[in-house]
Structures are given as structure tokens and as C-alpha cells.
Design a protein around this motif. Structure first.
Motif, PDB file in Angstrom:
ATOM      1  N   ASP A  18       1.340  -0.708  -0.088  1.00  0.00           N
ATOM      2  CA  ASP A  18      -0.204   0.131  -0.634  1.00  0.00           C
ATOM      3  C   ASP A  18       0.964   1.199  -0.425  1.00  0.00           C
ATOM      4  N   MET A  19       0.912   1.832  -1.611  1.00  0.00           N
ATOM      5  CA  MET A  19       2.112   3.049  -0.954  1.00  0.00           C
ATOM      6  C   MET A  19       1.469   4.034  -0.526  1.00  0.00           C
ATOM      7  N   LYS A  20       0.369   4.272  -0.156  1.00  0.00           N
ATOM      8  CA  LYS A  20      -0.377   5.126   0.551  1.00  0.00           C
ATOM      9  C   LYS A  20      -0.452   5.757   2.184  1.00  0.00           C
ATOM     10  N   HIS A  21      -0.250   3.931   2.298  1.00  0.00           N
ATOM     11  CA  HIS A  21      -0.144   3.308   3.629  1.00  0.00           C
ATOM     12  C   HIS A  21      -1.503   4.366   4.446  1.00  0.00           C
ATOM     13  N   ARG A  22      -2.963   2.860   3.424  1.00  0.00           N
ATOM     14  CA  ARG A  22      -3.944   3.118   4.483  1.00  0.00           C
ATOM     15  C   ARG A  22      -4.272   1.640   5.075  1.00  0.00           C
ATOM     16  N   ILE A  23      -3.651   0.711   4.053  1.00  0.00           N
ATOM     17  CA  ILE A  23      -3.512  -0.371   6.058  1.00  0.00           C
ATOM     18  C   ILE A  23      -2.145  -0.779   6.309  1.00  0.00           C
ATOM     19  N   PRO A  24      -2.254  -0.921   7.818  1.00  0.00           N
ATOM     20  CA  PRO A  24      -0.770  -0.568   8.340  1.00  0.00           C
ATOM     21  C   PRO A  24      -0.310  -2.248   7.672  1.00  0.00           C
ATOM     22  N   GLU A  25       1.041  -2.118   7.571  1.00  0.00           N
ATOM     23  CA  GLU A  25       1.707  -3.012   7.401  1.00  0.00           C
ATOM     24  C   GLU A  25       2.065  -4.569   8.433  1.00  0.00           C
ATOM     25  N   ASN A  26       1.997  -4.084   9.710  1.00  0.00           N
ATOM     26  CA  ASN A  26       2.112  -4.750  10.327  1.00  0.00           C
ATOM     27  C   ASN A  26       0.282  -6.137  10.850  1.00  0.00           C
ATOM     28  N   SER A  60      10.385 -12.148  -6.284  1.00  0.00           N
ATOM     29  CA  SER A  60      10.214 -10.079  -6.580  1.00  0.00           C
ATOM     30  C   SER A  60       9.608 -10.386  -7.969  1.00  0.00           C
ATOM     31  N   THR A  61      10.285 -11.395  -8.750  1.00  0.00           N
ATOM     32  CA  THR A  61       9.773 -11.386  -9.072  1.00  0.00           C
ATOM     33  C   THR A  61       8.298 -11.437 -10.044  1.00  0.00           C
ATOM     34  N   VAL A  62       8.191 -12.541  -9.401  1.00  0.00           N
ATOM     35  CA  VAL A  62       6.803 -13.236  -9.429  1.00  0.00           C
ATOM     36  C   VAL A  62       5.394 -11.702  -8.731  1.00  0.00           C
ATOM     37  N   LEU A  63       6.068 -10.916  -7.509  1.00  0.00           N
ATOM     38  CA  LEU A  63       5.439  -9.929  -7.105  1.00  0.00           C
ATOM     39  C   LEU A  63       5.223  -9.082  -7.711  1.00  0.00           C
ATOM     40  N   PRO A  98      11.802 -12.794   6.904  1.00  0.00           N
ATOM     41  CA  PRO A  98      12.333 -11.728   7.049  1.00  0.00           C
ATOM     42  C   PRO A  98      12.770 -11.622   5.321  1.00  0.00           C
ATOM     43  N   GLU A  99      12.493 -12.830   4.027  1.00  0.00           N
ATOM     44  CA  GLU A  99      12.481 -12.683   2.948  1.00  0.00           C
ATOM     45  C   GLU A  99      11.936 -11.237   2.481  1.00  0.00           C
ATOM     46  N   ILE A 100      10.596 -11.399   3.187  1.00  0.00           N
ATOM     47  CA  ILE A 100       9.269 -10.706   2.595  1.00  0.00           C
ATOM     48  C   ILE A 100       9.528  -9.428   1.768  1.00  0.00           C
ATOM     49  N   ALA A 101      10.064  -8.759   3.028  1.00  0.00           N
ATOM     50  CA  ALA A 101      10.418  -6.887   3.177  1.00  0.00           C
ATOM     51  C   ALA A 101      11.461  -6.390   1.937  1.00  0.00           C
ATOM     52  N   PRO A 102      12.381  -7.382   1.934  1.00  0.00           N
ATOM     53  CA  PRO A 102      13.838  -6.405   1.067  1.00  0.00           C
ATOM     54  C   PRO A 102      12.778  -7.313  -0.295  1.00  0.00           C
ATOM     55  N   MET A 103      12.059  -8.705  -0.533  1.00  0.00           N
ATOM     56  CA  MET A 103      10.921  -8.503  -1.570  1.00  0.00           C
ATOM     57  C   MET A 103      10.222  -7.153  -1.731  1.00  0.00           C
ATOM     58  N   LEU A 104       9.409  -6.838  -0.963  1.00  0.00           N
ATOM     59  CA  LEU A 104       8.349  -5.973  -1.249  1.00  0.00           C
ATOM     60  C   LEU A 104       8.860  -4.402  -1.814  1.00  0.00           C
ATOM     61  N   LYS A 105      10.605  -4.417  -1.027  1.00  0.00           N
ATOM     62  CA  LYS A 105      11.598  -2.897  -1.497  1.00  0.00           C
ATOM     63  C   LYS A 105      11.539  -3.094  -3.103  1.00  0.00           C
ATOM     64  N   GLU A 106      11.706  -4.021  -3.195  1.00  0.00           N
ATOM     65  CA  GLU A 106      11.989  -3.737  -5.272  1.00  0.00           C
ATOM     66  C   GLU A 106      10.820  -3.712  -5.628  1.00  0.00           C
ATOM     67  N   GLN A 151      10.633  -0.116  -8.366  1.00  0.00           N
ATOM     68  CA  GLN A 151       9.887  -0.189  -9.946  1.00  0.00           C
ATOM     69  C   GLN A 151       8.627   0.690  -9.233  1.00  0.00           C
ATOM     70  N   ALA A 152       7.996   1.092  -8.533  1.00  0.00           N
ATOM     71  CA  ALA A 152       6.665   1.669  -8.021  1.00  0.00           C
ATOM     72  C   ALA A 152       7.452   3.188  -8.488  1.00  0.00           C
ATOM     73  N   ASP A 153       8.437   3.147  -7.411  1.00  0.00           N
ATOM     74  CA  ASP A 153       8.841   4.603  -7.341  1.00  0.00           C
ATOM     75  C   ASP A 153       9.756   5.226  -8.529  1.00  0.00           C
ATOM     76  N   SER A 154       9.899   4.544  -9.524  1.00  0.00           N
ATOM     77  CA  SER A 154      11.229   4.869 -10.424  1.00  0.00           C
ATOM     78  C   SER A 154      10.086   5.027 -11.948  1.00  0.00           C
ATOM     79  N   PHE A 155       8.990   4.243 -12.812  1.00  0.00           N
ATOM     80  CA  PHE A 155       8.133   4.885 -12.778  1.00  0.00           C
ATOM     81  C   PHE A 155       6.433   5.467 -12.259  1.00  0.00           C
ATOM     82  N   LYS A 156       7.275   5.997 -11.319  1.00  0.00           N
ATOM     83  CA  LYS A 156       5.439   7.099 -10.710  1.00  0.00           C
ATOM     84  C   LYS A 156       5.151   7.838 -11.800  1.00  0.00           C
ATOM     85  N   ASN A 157       6.439   8.626 -13.006  1.00  0.00           N
ATOM     86  CA  ASN A 157       5.764   9.418 -13.540  1.00  0.00           C
ATOM     87  C   ASN A 157       5.382   8.805 -15.195  1.00  0.00           C
TER      88      ASN A 157
END
Length: 575
Positions: free
Chosen positions: A62-70, A235-238, A264-272, A276-282
Motif C-alpha cells: 500500500d503505497m498510500k499507507h492506508r493499511i498497517p504493514e503489520n 520479487s519477480t512474481v510479486l 525476513p525475506e518478504i521485506a526485501p521483496m516488497l522493497k524491490e 520499481q513503482a517509485d522509479s516509474f511513478k511519472n
């Protein structure tokens, strides 16, 4: 008779009696099951399961932080299987399980035992009583997330609501949500595709959807052969699954089924994924570059009629205003394309130019054509191409790397990342001068998931889809070909997030000439009735035999007489 004989006789009698009893039980059970399934006899009770679910919430995107990550740390699970509209439900048990406070992920499935269509039954009001009862038990709560008939888009038949029309599913989802929220407006409705290609066809719209969930490792996806299977939580599947949700502005719940999870492996995947979303947000992920609101009415004034006709059989027909040229890097380097293009211009025809970025003068395919285009490897050829087609005095429809979404390897740009394709399209089109007579054409085949490759409204003038009567290359009976109208309806529906006119740059039909005339008459009727079609281009040749292997390549060629008759029919309302 000896005691041994008596024992044997009694044993035989006992054995026969046991067999008869077992057969009677089995027969009775069979009759009862048939009665339950097809009759009005006793019904099976609904299933209600709490605790750990088959599908576990592993992350929130959730890039807009509407749902808690935990949220995955404290979510509870509850699943319900409705067996029939009149099946029994332990209301006390349901009420007790729904009375517990805290975030709850509730999954509703409908498994009719009487061999009925659950979507039809739902829309006919058969489940209204159950929906209202459920709403009564969750009224006043805002911590319930309800998944309704998940994984609907996967083209298999594991679940009763799969292999249905998108419209029917959408209507059923919205019907359920509207009725539930009359009494329980705080419940969050979760649209729950697997995240499979084509999922956007089943999008119910933003009004009744609060959240989205996708599933990694689901049984439905594992059973489908339509697309290569992406296994595991990576991360590719996600990236692929979340990319498909770019048209919907909703938080995404990521579920996993049958996969060993290492938190512990999920956070780095989500970061990728987020990078990607940040890189091409425009560009790729900018809401400004695709239609989200009410669509502006698009209506042609005059239909452009074109042909791909290397044998020059139809080029002199008065109705023809456009010709189609396919080219590659090698033709541009050798000068072949320049000669072919200027021949068309001499005939004062507009030109569709399809750029196939795979071979240069070495005739060796570039397996990284998209990536190398972005890196600037072919800038010299691109500049030369634009120099040739700019200021020609004729309209040029420029199409880049067509049919990119088909999961095959006919072209080197197929079976690639949608992000790479989109970036290459945008890069290629940026060489266009604003004042030139060049229009940009995005050219998918129109197959499942094609919108995943949409480059954006700011760089696309026309959508091009391919319409051939052959739905399966193994079909040899011409009567089994699909009509133009059937194919157009299916493929144009897939463009529901895009508000652009169509230029059908390839279409054709095989078979006897009489059949072709009949098929084209149907095509003309469809084109006349759809003013969003601005142009058409008939493929007047056979397909590449190398692609068809042992099967004879289809020949789409038509006679002058057939073409003239088609043109007269299609132009009736445009003169």
C-alpha cells in the motif's frame, strides 16, 4: 455333513449376506447423493472453518499507507462454504465466531451441490437471506475484510465460479456487496483475483471494492496451462502480480498458499516492488496516463481502409487509402525501407509502419531487443527511420513491437517484462517531432492480459488489435472460425481502462472464397456499428509457414471482387 462343511457353508452364507448389505448401503448412498444433487431432498450443511487458512496473509502492499504493514501479525481467518441457497447453517456457531473482535479475513465461497451456477443463483436472489443474515452478524464492525469468490479469472474449472463471463462475475460481486453493505457498511469488500493475466477483465469497479488481494502459489494458477507458471514467492512474481493492479487505486493484501514462508525475506521483496513503482511513478504508474473516469465519446468521421498487399493485387482499388509496411533494423540500415516507403508515398497513400526491432544486417535476432533499445543501441536506426517518415505529406501510423503480450517466442520481444516493453515503447516514440504527421499505435494482439503492456495515454494515439478468424491454429474446418464481431467484442472489452480509438492494422480470414465473403460481410456490419474503429487493414497474404510447423500456414488472401464487395458494405454509413 462334517463340522468343516457346516463352517464353510455358514461362511459362504455370511459372506453373501455381507456383500448384499454393502451393496444395499452403497446403492442407498448413491440414490441419496443423486437426490441431494439434483432433487429437493436433504441438503448438505454449510461449512464454517476458523483458524489457520489455506491462504495466509504474508504482506500488505500500500503505497498510500492506508493499511498497517503489520496486519499479517494479528489477522484472524474464517472461511464459509455455502452449499446451496437453502442449505443449513449453524447460526449460533457463526454468530459466536463473528463476535470476536479484531481484524478478520473472511472468505465466502459458493459450492452448490445441486449442479447450479452460483453466479446465476446469486443474481436471482437465491442467497439474499444468507447475505442478510451475515450482514446482521457483522453490522457495526469495520475490522472485517471479506473475500468473495476468489481467483475468478484463472481459466480453469476448479471452482464453480470460474470460466464465467467477466460481466456475470462483476454483476454478482456488486450485487453481493451492495446487499451486504446496506446493513454492514463498515465491512471491507476484497476483490480477490489470483493476480493472473487477464484479471483486470473481472474488475468490479471502485464503488464496491475496498481492498484487493492476490494469491501466490494458488491451486488454480498451478492447474492452468495458459501461461508459464511462476512458482514460489519471489520479487519477480510479486512485481508481475502487483503491476497488473496499476489501474486500481486500492491497497493490496498478498496471500500465499502452499508455500513455505520465511518472513525476513518478504521485506526485501516488497522493497524491490516499491522501488520499481517509485522509479516509474511519472510514467508507467502515473494515473494521469490512463483513463479512470467517465470516457469521452470517440466517433470516427471517415473510415480509413488499408491493406498489407506485397503482391499488389488490391493497391489500386479506390477505397484503399492506406498501406501497411513491416520493417526491421536491417531494412533501415540497407535502405530497403526507404525505397518501400517512398513507393507508397508516390501512390499518395497513408502508411502503417510496423517496426520489428529484432534483426539488423547480420540477420541475427537480438534476444534483448527491448533492453538494448532503451540503452540507445539502435538510436542511429531510429533517427534514420524518423527522418524517412517525417514530413512525407501523408499520415503515418507508427506501430512498435506488436503482439508483445502473447507468451510465446515468435518474436524476440515476446515473453518479456511488461515494464521493459513499456519503457522501450516510450523511448522509441520520444523521437517523434510534435509537428510531424506521425501517430503512435500500440499494437497488442488483444489477448489475455494485454493491458499489462499499455504504455500510457500520453504516448498512444491508437490501439491496434489483430482479428483473425482462427482461434486455434489446429482448426482446419473453416466453419469453426470465429466471427469478426465475436473477436472484436472480446478483445475490445480488454481495453476497458483505455479511452483510445481503434485502428485494426491486421485482420483476415481463411477458407473458400464464398466463406470469406460471408465472414467479411459480418465484419463490415460490426465495423459500421462501432464508430470507435477509425481504421482497418486487411492482411492479403498467407502467414509465415515457418511459424506453423507441420500445419499448412493459413492463407488470408482474397480476390478483388471479394474486397470490393466488402469495401462497399463497410463504407455505407461513412459517405
Amino acid at each position: 455333513m462334517s463340522f468343516t462343511d457346516i463352517d464353510k457353508s455358514q461362511t459362504v452364507k455370511y459372506s453373501n449376506s455381507l456383500k448384499f448389505s454393502l451393496l444395499s448401503i452403497l446403492l442407498g448412498l448413491s440414490v441419496w447423493l443423486l437426490y441431494v444433487r439434483y432433487g429437493k431432498g436433504p441438503v448438505l450443511p454449510d461449512e464454517l472453518k476458523a483458524g489457520v487458512a489455506n491462504e495466509i496473509l504474508v504482506a500488505v502492499y500500500d503505497m498510500k499507507h492506508r493499511i498497517p504493514e503489520n496486519l499479517p501479525n494479528h489477522i484472524r481467518y474464517l472461511s464459509m462454504k455455502w452449499k446451496d441457497a437453502d442449505s443449513r447453517l449453524d447460526t449460533a456457531d457463526l454468530k459466536e465466531k463473528l463476535s470476536k473482535s479484531g481484524d478478520l479475513l473472511l472468505t465466502i465461497e459458493i459450492w452448490p451441490v445441486k449442479h447450479k451456477n452460483p453466479l446465476d443463483e446469486l443474481l436471482e436472489g437465491e442467497y439474499d437471506a444468507k447475505i442478510k443474515l451475515l450482514a446482521r452478524f457483522v453490522a457495526g464492525r469495520n475490522d472485517v475484510m471479506l473475500r468473495f469468490l476468489p481467483e475468478m479469472e484463472v481459466p480453469v474449472q476448479l471452482l464453480p465460479w470460474q470460466y464465467q463471463s467477466p460481466d456475470k462475475y462483476i454483476n454478482a460481486f456488486n450485487y453481493f456487496a451492495a446487499l451486504l453493505k446496506k446493513s454492514a457498511p463498515g465491512v471491507k469488500m476484497v476483490w480477490s483475483p489470483a493476480g493472473y493475466p487477464g484479471d483486470s477483465e473481472f474488475w468490479p469497479g471502485p464503488d464496491h471494492v475496498d481492498l484487493i488481494s492476490i494469491t501466490v502459489g494458488g491451486k488454480s494458477e498451478k492447474s492452468s496451462k495458459a501461461f508459464p507458471l511462476d512458482t514460489g514467492l519471489t520479487s519477480t512474481v510479486l512485481k508481475s502480480k502487483i503491476h497488473r493492479m496499476r489501474f486500481m487505486d486500492k491497497a493490496i493484501l498478498i496471500l500465499a498458499e502452499g508455500i513455505k514462508i520465511n518472513p525476513p525475506e518478504i521485506a526485501p521483496m516488497l522493497k524491490e516492488v516499491k522501488n520499481q513503482a517509485d522509479s516509474f511513478k511519472n510514467t508507467i504508474y502515473s494515473a494521469e496516463h490512463f483513463d479512470k473516469g467517465s470516457k469521452q465519446v470517440i466517433s470516427r468521421k471517415k473510415l480509413a481502409i488499408g491493406v498489407y498487399d506485397p503482391r499488389k493485387i488490391l493497391l489500386k482499388e479506390p477505397s484503399v487509402s492506406t498501406e501497411h509496411l513491416f520493417t526491421d533494423w536491417g531494412e533501415i540500415q540497407r535502405g530497403d525501407f526507404s525505397r518501400n516507403f517512398h513507393e507508397v508515398i508516390k501512390r499518395r497513400h497513408d502508411v502503417i509502419v510496423t517496426m520489428e526491432p529484432w534483426r539488423d544486417t547480420t540477420n541475427v535476432e537480438d534476444p534483448f531487443a527491448l533492453q538494448n533499445t532503451i540503452k540507445g543501441k539502435y538510436d542511429r536506426e531510429i533517427i534514420k527511420l524518423y527522418h524517412i517518415i517525417s514530413n512525407s505529406g501523408q499520415q503515418v501510423y507508427l506501430r512498435w513491437a506488436h503482439e508483445m503480450e502473447i507468451p510465446i517466442h515468435r518474436y524476440s520481444w515476446q515473453s518479456q517484462s511488461p515494464v521493459d516493453y513499456i519503457n522501450s515503447f516510450r523511448y522509441f516514440m520520444k523521437f517523434k517531432q510534435e509537428a510531424s504527421q506521425i501517430l503512435s499505435v500500440w499494437g497488442p494482439a488483444g489477448d489475455r492480459g494485454s493491458v499489462d503492456w499499455y504504455p500510457g495515454d500520453d504516448v498512444v494515439d491508437y490501439i491496434s488489435i489483430a482479428i483473425y478468424g482462427l482461434p486455434d491454429k489446429n482448426i482446419t474446418d473453416e466453419d469453426k472460425q470465429e466471427s469478426f464481431g465475436t473477436v472484436f467484442q472480446r478483445k475490445s472489452y480488454r481495453m476497458r481502462f483505455i479511452n483510445k480509438p481503434f485502428f485494426i492494422t491486421e485482420f483476415g480470414v481463411k477458407g473458400k472464397e464464398a466463406y470469406k465473403k460471408k465472414w467479411l460481410e459480418g465484419a463490415a456490419e460490426t465495423i459500421r456499428g462501432h464508430k470507435e474503429i477509425f481504421g482497418i487493414c486487411y492482411f492479403n497474404l498467407f502467414d509465415n509457414p515457418k511459424v506453423w510447423g507441420d500445419i499448412k500456414a493459413p492463407d488470408w488472401s482474397i480476390t478483388k471482387d471479394t474486397f470490393i464487395k466488402f469495401c462497399r458494405s463497410v463504407e455505407q454509413n461513412d459517405k
